[in-house]
Design a protein around this motif. Structure first.
Motif, PDB file in Angstrom:
ATOM      1  N   PRO A  25     -10.103   3.685   4.671  1.00 19.34           N
ATOM      2  CA  PRO A  25     -11.004   3.869   3.520  1.00 19.34           C
ATOM      3  C   PRO A  25     -10.987   5.299   2.968  1.00 19.34           C
ATOM      4  N   ASN A  26     -11.005   6.303   3.865  1.00 19.38           N
ATOM      5  CA  ASN A  26     -10.985   7.682   3.391  1.00 19.38           C
ATOM      6  C   ASN A  26      -9.638   8.028   2.752  1.00 19.38           C
ATOM      7  N   ASP A  27      -8.554   7.543   3.372  1.00 22.18           N
ATOM      8  CA  ASP A  27      -7.225   7.799   2.819  1.00 22.18           C
ATOM      9  C   ASP A  27      -7.059   7.128   1.460  1.00 22.18           C
ATOM     10  N   PHE A  28      -7.697   5.980   1.291  1.00 23.95           N
ATOM     11  CA  PHE A  28      -7.628   5.282   0.002  1.00 23.95           C
ATOM     12  C   PHE A  28      -8.186   6.169  -1.111  1.00 23.95           C
ATOM     13  N   GLU A  29      -9.334   6.827  -0.809  1.00 19.29           N
ATOM     14  CA  GLU A  29      -9.943   7.710  -1.808  1.00 19.29           C
ATOM     15  C   GLU A  29      -9.056   8.930  -2.057  1.00 19.29           C
ATOM     16  N   VAL A  30      -8.442   9.476  -0.989  1.00 16.81           N
ATOM     17  CA  VAL A  30      -7.516  10.600  -1.163  1.00 16.81           C
ATOM     18  C   VAL A  30      -6.344  10.162  -2.038  1.00 16.81           C
ATOM     19  N   GLY A  31      -5.847   8.957  -1.764  1.00 14.13           N
ATOM     20  CA  GLY A  31      -4.729   8.432  -2.551  1.00 14.13           C
ATOM     21  C   GLY A  31      -5.053   8.331  -4.024  1.00 14.13           C
ATOM     22  N   LYS A  32      -6.296   7.902  -4.335  1.00 13.85           N
ATOM     23  CA  LYS A  32      -6.700   7.804  -5.739  1.00 13.85           C
ATOM     24  C   LYS A  32      -6.771   9.182  -6.380  1.00 13.85           C
ATOM     25  N   ARG A  33      -7.293  10.154  -5.628  1.00  9.90           N
ATOM     26  CA  ARG A  33      -7.439  11.497  -6.195  1.00  9.90           C
ATOM     27  C   ARG A  33      -6.089  12.136  -6.493  1.00  9.90           C
ATOM     28  N   HIS A  34      -5.069  11.787  -5.693  1.00  6.87           N
ATOM     29  CA  HIS A  34      -3.760  12.439  -5.849  1.00  6.87           C
ATOM     30  C   HIS A  34      -2.686  11.490  -6.395  1.00  6.87           C
ATOM     31  N   ASN A  35      -3.137  10.303  -6.827  1.00  9.29           N
ATOM     32  CA  ASN A  35      -2.213   9.332  -7.411  1.00  9.29           C
ATOM     33  C   ASN A  35      -1.046   9.024  -6.472  1.00  9.29           C
ATOM     34  N   LEU A  36      -1.385   8.804  -5.200  1.00  8.68           N
ATOM     35  CA  LEU A  36      -0.367   8.510  -4.196  1.00  8.68           C
ATOM     36  C   LEU A  36      -0.030   7.023  -4.204  1.00  8.68           C
ATOM     37  N   PRO A  37       1.203   6.684  -3.876  1.00  8.76           N
ATOM     38  CA  PRO A  37       1.530   5.249  -3.761  1.00  8.76           C
ATOM     39  C   PRO A  37       0.822   4.619  -2.562  1.00  8.76           C
ATOM     40  N   MET A  38       0.541   3.326  -2.679  1.00 12.80           N
ATOM     41  CA  MET A  38      -0.046   2.583  -1.562  1.00 12.80           C
ATOM     42  C   MET A  38       1.020   1.688  -0.970  1.00 12.80           C
ATOM     43  N   ILE A  39       1.195   1.764   0.340  1.00 10.33           N
ATOM     44  CA  ILE A  39       2.211   0.950   1.004  1.00 10.33           C
ATOM     45  C   ILE A  39       1.560   0.160   2.126  1.00 10.33           C
ATOM     46  N   ARG A  40       1.615  -1.158   2.010  1.00 14.03           N
ATOM     47  CA  ARG A  40       1.007  -2.021   3.015  1.00 14.03           C
ATOM     48  C   ARG A  40       2.040  -2.319   4.100  1.00 14.03           C
ATOM     49  N   VAL A  41       1.630  -2.135   5.378  1.00 13.01           N
ATOM     50  CA  VAL A  41       2.540  -2.374   6.504  1.00 13.01           C
ATOM     51  C   VAL A  41       2.016  -3.459   7.436  1.00 13.01           C
ATOM     52  N   LEU A  42       0.875  -4.062   7.094  1.00 10.37           N
ATOM     53  CA  LEU A  42       0.312  -5.134   7.914  1.00 10.37           C
ATOM     54  C   LEU A  42       0.099  -6.377   7.060  1.00 10.37           C
ATOM     55  N   THR A  43       0.402  -7.527   7.623  1.00 12.75           N
ATOM     56  CA  THR A  43       0.106  -8.786   6.947  1.00 12.75           C
ATOM     57  C   THR A  43      -1.364  -9.103   7.155  1.00 12.75           C
ATOM     58  N   TYR A  44      -1.864 -10.095   6.420  1.00 15.19           N
ATOM     59  CA  TYR A  44      -3.277 -10.423   6.517  1.00 15.19           C
ATOM     60  C   TYR A  44      -3.633 -11.128   7.821  1.00 15.19           C
ATOM     61  N   ASP A  45      -2.602 -11.566   8.576  1.00 13.67           N
ATOM     62  CA  ASP A  45      -2.916 -12.151   9.876  1.00 13.67           C
ATOM     63  C   ASP A  45      -2.611 -11.174  11.021  1.00 13.67           C
ATOM     64  N   GLY A  46      -2.476  -9.871  10.678  1.00 12.91           N
ATOM     65  CA  GLY A  46      -2.411  -8.849  11.709  1.00 12.91           C
ATOM     66  C   GLY A  46      -1.033  -8.557  12.252  1.00 12.91           C
ATOM     67  N   HIS A  47       0.056  -8.876  11.531  1.00 13.19           N
ATOM     68  CA  HIS A  47       1.419  -8.581  11.970  1.00 13.19           C
ATOM     69  C   HIS A  47       2.051  -7.537  11.049  1.00 13.19           C
ATOM     70  N   MET A  48       3.084  -6.882  11.540  1.00 18.44           N
ATOM     71  CA  MET A  48       3.796  -5.901  10.724  1.00 18.44           C
ATOM     72  C   MET A  48       4.610  -6.644   9.663  1.00 18.44           C
ATOM     73  N   THR A  49       4.613  -6.097   8.459  1.00 15.14           N
ATOM     74  CA  THR A  49       5.301  -6.736   7.341  1.00 15.14           C
ATOM     75  C   THR A  49       6.823  -6.662   7.521  1.00 15.14           C
ATOM     76  N   GLY A  50       7.495  -7.668   6.942  1.00 19.61           N
ATOM     77  CA  GLY A  50       8.952  -7.740   7.069  1.00 19.61           C
ATOM     78  C   GLY A  50       9.620  -7.947   5.730  1.00 19.61           C
ATOM     79  N   ALA A  51      10.877  -8.333   5.773  1.00 20.98           N
ATOM     80  CA  ALA A  51      11.682  -8.482   4.560  1.00 20.98           C
ATOM     81  C   ALA A  51      11.098  -9.539   3.623  1.00 20.98           C
ATOM     82  N   ALA A  52      10.632 -10.655   4.192  1.00 23.54           N
ATOM     83  CA  ALA A  52      10.087 -11.730   3.352  1.00 23.54           C
ATOM     84  C   ALA A  52       8.818 -11.269   2.631  1.00 23.54           C
ATOM     85  N   ASP A  53       7.981 -10.522   3.323  1.00 22.57           N
ATOM     86  CA  ASP A  53       6.749 -10.020   2.707  1.00 22.57           C
ATOM     87  C   ASP A  53       7.091  -9.065   1.565  1.00 22.57           C
TER      88      ASP A  53
END
Length: 901
Positions: free
Chosen positions: A281-309
């Motif tokens: 949550p805190n990093d999200f706000e930092v990201g907005k302030r500095h226009n940083l890209p957001m990169i998701r590395v977890l799926t919604y069922d708690g696994h690391m994302t892969g090529a299909a995702d």
């Protein structure tokens, strides 16, 4: 004559019968009556999945006390009951039942699932309601509501559309609490924090421009793959030379910037923090302030994302349908498909092998878990529906700051304001099927979003019929935020809404001030233009006898229904209120429940005594004042004082103090003393005196029962209906008010002096083991001779005096005399031949020590300038008077000791 009371009070057979009678006769139903002032409470709706626990018992008892009190004061008192559909909890119950049949939600489809959910609600949803009835709750069950009934559902859709049309509801990618097991976002209120063993892993990130290694620490190394920056503080001199530089992200060999941000605290650790905007949550706000890209590395069922995702996310962006704030998805390569915990171990091993893991620091920390399944929560950026809070929060803050809404105790105002000033946009969508489905439809042909109360037939933008409703449901709090007015018919202008709204007092716990109280306040102001209530009464939680919070894990929960089955609802209710104070936690005590049960038995037995001494032709009502004796005036004045003080306490929400004063009056004044005093008059042969005693006994009992009724409704109703001349029910009788015609403060003060002296004599005789049959003469030295002269008959009966000599100064021989000391008198009793001199000296010295301790306490208070200057003047004067009386008593005791040598 009313029915005779049974020999013993049996709450098990009495309470259910009385409650059913109340329901059958409609006593709880409140009609609109323009001649009366309304008083309204809406019950905080318990979950349909819920079962009565001690927190419920306290919450409902406090509400019932207030509603019964106001009903007896003549208000049109309405208590609206209802239950909450509890999205996550109910869905979990239905899913678990389906699993036993080998079924999943997807197998039966949404309609089939909802059919099962409604069937579950019909079968089990009324359990909590029946349990509330066992407690004695006098709700208007004819107005019972459910957050998903037709009227409440209509209110929910109406509000959603209104807010959307005003631009206050939007859909976007923001940080939420995500449960990987329940596969839904959850509210802050549904996150439970558990202390867990963890670690701070100190990592090393190399600066591209200088080659130096920056040290930072994390508790979640598996998220580092989604880092898009590291942050330092602009003012930190250690890193002034790194402004505008970059680091190489370990394992991915990826260049990310160093940003200057206040989130990097120079006082904590190394002052360097990793920034993972999609997973913190805190990093999200930092990201907005500095226009940083957001990169998701977890799926919604708690696994690391892969090529299909990654491919799916890229395809969505390529189609032009992705929102501008849609996060990128990383192909985590060798870690893809691992659970977060599996990836953590693998990543740490690789970091260590590469020389990027500097050290590991063990720690205990609070970890957020799902309240329903206890899975660790993952902060995730997710596309959800949100309410813009800033414009809604402002009037809600002003309403409390101006005093339109008051918190009791007042200190909780700060909790509320802190929450409101710090509030963030509210995530209102849930990935569930049980609940209010979001009234938004998406056009598959042009991508238009249509928000409406009713399903549109065609897309207003392109005319397509290819429309799909958003599958998500609304946060349960969204519907419960409307509870004070949706339960009364809003958005329709019903008569109930016009008469009973705004409501008056909300009773709830301090733990949901932000999650529910705040939302009701801004909702009421935004949608009705009125604050939903004027007072928020906050209670604490009921802890176990050791002061621990009751929980399943500790196995220390107490089932209120088991307590009721053993001791009765009245005993439990009284235990939950006597000694309690608003806003403070209390401890459950079985001994105190037993004491409250014993109090009910004491009252029952006293009432039986009164009833057994009434002739068939007895006519209730107070006798002429001329027929009242000193004790009658004393008890009637004490009754007046109790009624006045208890009323003042209840008006200030001091339920514990009110209950304590009423119980003390009934037990000590009425049962222990007045009934005993009346026994001689009842058996004196003087019919006029006997009738006077009977009339006062019945009158005081009936008034005392009314005062006690809100706290112990069952036993008071049972006794009241046994009294001659009683109404059909006690609950609609008039609350006792101060009766100036039957108030004799001077007579009461005189009798109090007499009673103090009698108690002191009895205490001395008891300490000396003197048998009641052994009576003696006595000399009483007092400046209040008239009080003792009027009370000689009581001295003879209760102080065992054969004859009494009154004097303002005793100068006779004290040889062989035992002395009794009170603040207004000193008694000389020739009992030395009956007692042990050494024991008497020991008793006097013990009494002297106690008096001197009181003296020291009063002197300390008065020597404290803050107390003298800031305490109410009456309190200061009371302490001064107590100090003077204690000094007199000290002098009398010392003289008694000297007399004994």
């Amino acid at each position: 004559m009313a029915k005779e009371l049974a020999k013993q009070y049996d709450p098990q057979s009495t309470e259910d019968r009385i409650y059913q009678d109340w329901c059958d006769k409609g006593y709880f139903h409140t009609q609109i009556d323009r001649s009366k002032k309304p008083f309204t409470i809406v019950m905080p709706p318990p979950n349909v999945t819920g079962q009565l626990h001690m927190g419920h018992a306290m919450d409902e008892t406090w509400q019932d006390i207030l509603i019964r009190y106001k009903r007896m004061q003549g208000y049109a008192a309405l208590w609206v009951p209802g239950t909450d559909h509890a999205s996550i909890a109910t869905e979990a119950k239905v899913v678990a039942a389906m699993q036993e049949e080998g079924l999943t939600k997807e197998m039966v489809g949404r309609d089939g699932f909802l059919e099962r959910a409604w069937a579950w609600k019909e079968k089990y949803g009324n359990r909590i309601v029946s349990q509330l009835k066992k407690l004695g709750c006098s709700c208007d069950w004819e107005r019972e509501r459910f957050t998903m009934d037709e009227g409440c559902s209509d209110a929910v859709k109406d509000v959603f559309v209104r807010l959307y049309d005003k631009g206050l509801i939007y859909r976007g990618n923001r940080m939420v609490n995500w449960c990987p097991h329940c596969n839904t976002s959850i509210s802050d209120a549904e996150v439970e924090y558990e202390e867990k063993d963890g670690s701070f892993w100190h990592l090393l990130y190399q600066v591209k421009e200088t080659g130096e290694m920056l040290e930072l620490a994390t508790t979640r190394p598996e998220t580092m793959l989604g880092d898009t920056a590291v942050a330092i503080n602009t003012e930190d001199p250690r890193y002034a030379h790194l402004h505008g530089c970059h680091v190489i992200l370990p394992l991915l060999n990826k260049e990310i910037p160093i940003v200057c941000d206040e989130h990097a605290d120079m006082e904590k650790g190394t002052g360097v923090v990793k920034i993972t905007p999609a997973h913190d949550p805190n990093d999200f706000e930092v990201g907005k302030r500095h226009n940083l890209p957001m990169i998701r590395v977890l799926t919604y069922d708690g696994h690391m994302t892969g090529a299909a995702d990654k491919a799916a996310a890229d395809a969505l962006k390529a189609s032009g349908r992705a929102a501008a704030d849609e996060p990128d998805v990383l192909d985590c390569g060798k870690y893809a498909g691992m659970t977060a915990m599996e990836a953590r171990k693998a990543i740490l091993a690789d970091l260590e092998a590469g020389g990027y893991l500097k050290s590991t620091e063990p720690l205990k920390h609070e970890v957020g878990t799902c309240y329903r399944c206890h899975t660790v929560i993952e902060p995730m950026v997710s596309k959800q529906w949100f309410v813009k809070m800033e414009p809604l929060a402002k009037p809600a803050i002003e309403a409390v700051e101006k005093g339109d809404i008051k918190f009791v105790p007042e200190r909780f105002t700060k909790n509320y304001l802190n929450w409101m000033y710090g509030t963030r946009d509210w995530c209102i969508s849930r990935q569930l099927w049980w609940g209010h489905q979001i009234p938004a439809w998406y056009c598959a042909d042009c991508g238009e979003t249509i928000v409406a109360k009713e399903a549109p037939k065609t897309c207003p933008h392109c005319g397509s019929t290819n429309l799909t409703q958003d599958p998500d449901t609304l946060d349960t709090w969204f519907s419960s935020a409307l509870w004070p007015f949706s339960t009364l018919g809003w958005p329709k202008e019903t008569e109930d809404l016009q008469y009973f709204y705004p409501t008056n007092t909300l009773v709830t716990g301090y733990d949901i001030i932000g999650f529910w109280v705040s939302r009701m306040i801004f909702s009421g102001l935004a949608y009705t233009g009125k604050a939903p209530f004027d007072t928020v009464l906050i209670h604490g939680i009921v802890r176990d006898s050791q002061g621990r919070k009751m929980s399943k894990s500790l196995g220390n929960g107490i089932d209120p229904l088991e307590v009721i089955a053993q001791y009765g609802a009245d005993a439990l209710r009284m235990m939950l209120v006597v000694g309690s104070t608003a806003g403070n936690d209390m401890r459950y005590s079985e001994e105190r429940v037993k004491a409250c049960r014993n109090f009910a038995n004491k009252l029952w037995n006293a009432s039986r005594f009164v009833q057994m001494n009434l002739p068939e032709d007895f006519v209730p009502g107070l006798p002429d004042v001329s027929l009242l004796d000193m004790s009658d005036k004393w008890v009637l004045t004490q009754l007046n004082t109790t009624a006045r003080d208890a009323t003042a306490n209840l008006d200030k929400y001091e339920m514990g103090l009110a209950a304590d004063k009423i119980e003390s009056f009934i037990w000590e004044v009425y049962c222990d003393w007045y009934i005993e005093i009346c026994k001689a008059r009842l058996n004196s042969g003087d019919e006029q005196q006997a009738d006077t005693a009977r009339k006062v006994l019945v009158y005081v009992l009936s008034q005392a029962l009314k005062l006690l009724h809100p706290f112990m409704p069952f036993v008071t109703e049972a006794i009241y209906q046994s009294l001659p001349g009683s109404a059909e029910t006690i609950m609609t009788e008039q609350w006792p008010a101060f009766d100036a015609e039957h108030n004799w403060p001077e007579e009461e003060a005189d009798f109090a002096k007499l009673m103090d002296y009698i108690k002191a004599v009895r205490a001395v005789r008891n300490d000396m083991n003197v048998h009641p049959a052994k009576k003696t003469s006595m000399v009483i030295e007092t400046a209040d001779a008239e009080a003792f002269r009027k009370g000689e008959v009581y001295l003879a009966r209760f102080a065992f005096a054969t004859d009494v000599t009154l004097t303002d100064r005793y100068e006779g021989s004290t040889s062989g005399m035992v002395q009794v000391n009170t603040t207004s008198a000193r008694g000389f009793i020739p009992m030395m031949e009956l007692i042990d001199r050494d024991k008497e000296l020991a008793r006097l010295n013990k009494e002297l020590a106690k008096t001197e301790k009181e003296l020291a306490m009063f002197e300390n208070q008065l020597s404290n300038p803050k107390f003298v200057e800031k305490a109410p003047a009456k309190l200061v004067e009371d302490v001064r008077a107590k100090l003077a009386a204690a000094k007199d008593k000290q002098a009398n005791i010392r003289q008694s000791i000297e007399t004994l040598g």
